[in-house]
Scaffold this motif. Structure first.
Motif, short mmCIF file in Angstrom:
data_model
loop_
_atom_site.label_atom_id
_atom_site.label_comp_id
_atom_site.label_asym_id
_atom_site.label_seq_id
_atom_site.Cartn_x
_atom_site.Cartn_y
_atom_site.Cartn_z
N PRO A 8 11.19 -15.70 31.57
CA PRO A 8 10.05 -16.90 31.04
C PRO A 8 9.07 -16.14 30.02
N LYS A 9 9.04 -16.80 29.02
CA LYS A 9 7.97 -16.56 28.14
C LYS A 9 6.86 -17.54 27.65
N GLU A 10 5.70 -17.29 27.95
CA GLU A 10 4.64 -18.23 27.85
C GLU A 10 4.41 -18.65 26.23
N TYR A 11 4.08 -19.77 25.99
CA TYR A 11 3.75 -19.97 24.61
C TYR A 11 2.37 -20.92 24.64
N VAL A 12 1.25 -20.34 23.63
CA VAL A 12 0.05 -21.16 23.85
C VAL A 12 -0.19 -21.21 22.03
N ASN A 13 -0.65 -22.39 21.68
CA ASN A 13 -1.22 -22.70 20.40
C ASN A 13 -2.23 -23.49 20.49
N ARG A 14 -3.32 -22.95 20.90
CA ARG A 14 -4.64 -23.78 21.00
C ARG A 14 -5.05 -24.66 19.91
N GLU A 15 -4.83 -24.04 18.72
CA GLU A 15 -5.27 -25.02 17.43
C GLU A 15 -4.53 -26.41 17.33
N GLU A 16 -3.08 -26.19 17.75
CA GLU A 16 -2.35 -27.65 17.87
C GLU A 16 -2.34 -28.04 19.03
N ASN A 17 -2.98 -27.71 20.08
CA ASN A 17 -3.11 -28.03 21.65
C ASN A 17 -1.55 -28.30 22.24
N VAL A 18 -0.86 -27.20 21.84
CA VAL A 18 0.57 -27.16 22.27
C VAL A 18 0.83 -25.88 23.46
N TYR A 19 0.93 -26.25 24.46
CA TYR A 19 1.19 -25.13 25.55
C TYR A 19 2.60 -25.41 26.20
N GLY A 20 3.10 -24.31 26.43
CA GLY A 20 4.50 -24.31 27.10
C GLY A 20 5.24 -23.19 27.47
N MET A 21 6.46 -23.07 28.03
CA MET A 21 7.29 -22.12 28.37
C MET A 21 8.48 -21.93 27.72
N PHE A 22 9.29 -20.72 27.33
CA PHE A 22 10.35 -20.66 26.78
C PHE A 22 11.13 -19.89 27.97
N TYR A 23 12.30 -20.39 28.12
CA TYR A 23 13.19 -19.63 29.26
C TYR A 23 14.52 -18.84 28.57
N GLU A 24 14.67 -17.78 28.44
CA GLU A 24 15.79 -17.27 27.86
C GLU A 24 16.82 -16.86 29.07
N VAL A 25 17.91 -17.48 29.41
CA VAL A 25 18.78 -17.67 30.44
C VAL A 25 20.06 -16.70 29.99
N SER A 26 20.25 -15.38 30.67
CA SER A 26 21.50 -14.58 30.42
C SER A 26 22.51 -14.81 31.44
N GLY A 27 23.65 -14.66 30.87
CA GLY A 27 24.85 -14.64 31.99
C GLY A 27 25.65 -15.99 31.69
N ASN A 28 26.57 -16.29 32.53
CA ASN A 28 27.60 -17.50 32.10
C ASN A 28 26.73 -18.77 32.60
N ALA A 29 25.81 -19.01 32.40
CA ALA A 29 25.09 -20.28 32.92
C ALA A 29 25.68 -21.41 31.61
N ALA A 30 25.23 -22.76 32.28
CA ALA A 30 25.54 -23.90 31.53
C ALA A 30 24.75 -23.86 30.25
N SER A 31 23.14 -23.60 30.38
CA SER A 31 22.25 -23.42 29.35
C SER A 31 21.77 -21.91 29.15
N GLN A 32 22.00 -21.55 27.75
CA GLN A 32 21.46 -20.26 27.41
C GLN A 32 19.78 -20.27 27.16
N SER A 33 19.23 -21.49 27.09
CA SER A 33 17.79 -21.48 26.97
C SER A 33 17.20 -22.99 26.98
N GLN A 34 15.97 -22.82 27.79
CA GLN A 34 15.30 -24.05 28.13
C GLN A 34 13.91 -23.75 27.79
N PHE A 35 12.94 -24.94 27.28
CA PHE A 35 11.84 -24.91 27.04
C PHE A 35 11.07 -25.99 27.50
#
Length: 186
Positions: A112-139
């Motif tokens: 997981p990698k946290e994302y913060v942009n106070r100027e645009e009021n955008v907060y979130g998380m980016f998840y990099e998934v490694s391995g043979n999972a169905a999805s390689q990224s989620q956010f």
């Protein structure tokens, strides 16, 4: 007679088994996948948010500000879902994190990698998934009071991490660009 038979048998045996070419190992090769340099344009679909999208992608579906960015050359898509926050931010956050961690069964790891942009009021998380999972990224991204956007990267093929890794890395950069350029309607 016995000597002739022995000579003929030995000669036939050597001719049959001795004429094969030597087995040589195949030389090492490197897979070369060239993807175009990313160029972006602002996507404004009359929704409550806008962001930069890669020009090699196109919108496959758009319903109620939930859309699919399709990358046909990479045989993958980024699914983006919008939900209005109506006193349910906790449930939306739990659902987004639950969706990501459902892949833990097949994944080798989730970073997981946290994302913060106070100027645009955008907060979130980016998840990099490694391995043979169905999805390689989620956010997910939110302003915590009105808007909530989730996204997932999926490929059209059975997951084979080694094969899809170059395309996954390319599309993860696009996802980060979506997160970094996302703006809420004011």
């Amino acid at each position: 007679m016995k000597i002739k038979w022995f000579v003929y048998t030995t000669f036939a045996f050597m001719a049959f088994y001795g004429c094969k070419s030597d087995v040589l190992p195949k030389p090492k090769a490197m897979l070369r996948l060239d993807y175009p340099s990313a160029s972006y344009q602002r996507l404004d679909e009359s929704c409550v948010f806008s962001f930069d999208k890669n020009n090699i992608s196109f919108i496959k579906e758009n319903k109620d500000c939930s859309l699919v960015l399709d990358y046909p050359t990479m045989k993958g898509s980024i699914f983006i879902t919008y939900k209005k926050v109506d006193g349910n931010i906790r449930e939306l956050l739990v659902d987004a994190q639950k969706l990501t961690y459902e892949h833990v069964v097949k994944a080798d790891g989730i970073a997981p990698k946290e994302y913060v942009n106070r100027e645009e009021n955008v907060y979130g998380m980016f998840y990099e998934v490694s391995g043979n999972a169905a999805s390689q990224s989620q956010f997910y991204v939110t302003d915590s009071t009105n808007h909530f956007v989730t996204g997932s990267l999926y490929f059209y093929a059975k997951p084979n991490y080694d094969s899809i890794l170059p395309a996954a890395i390319y599309l993860q950069k696009d996802i980060r660009r979506i997160m970094e350029s996302l703006q809420w309607e004011r």
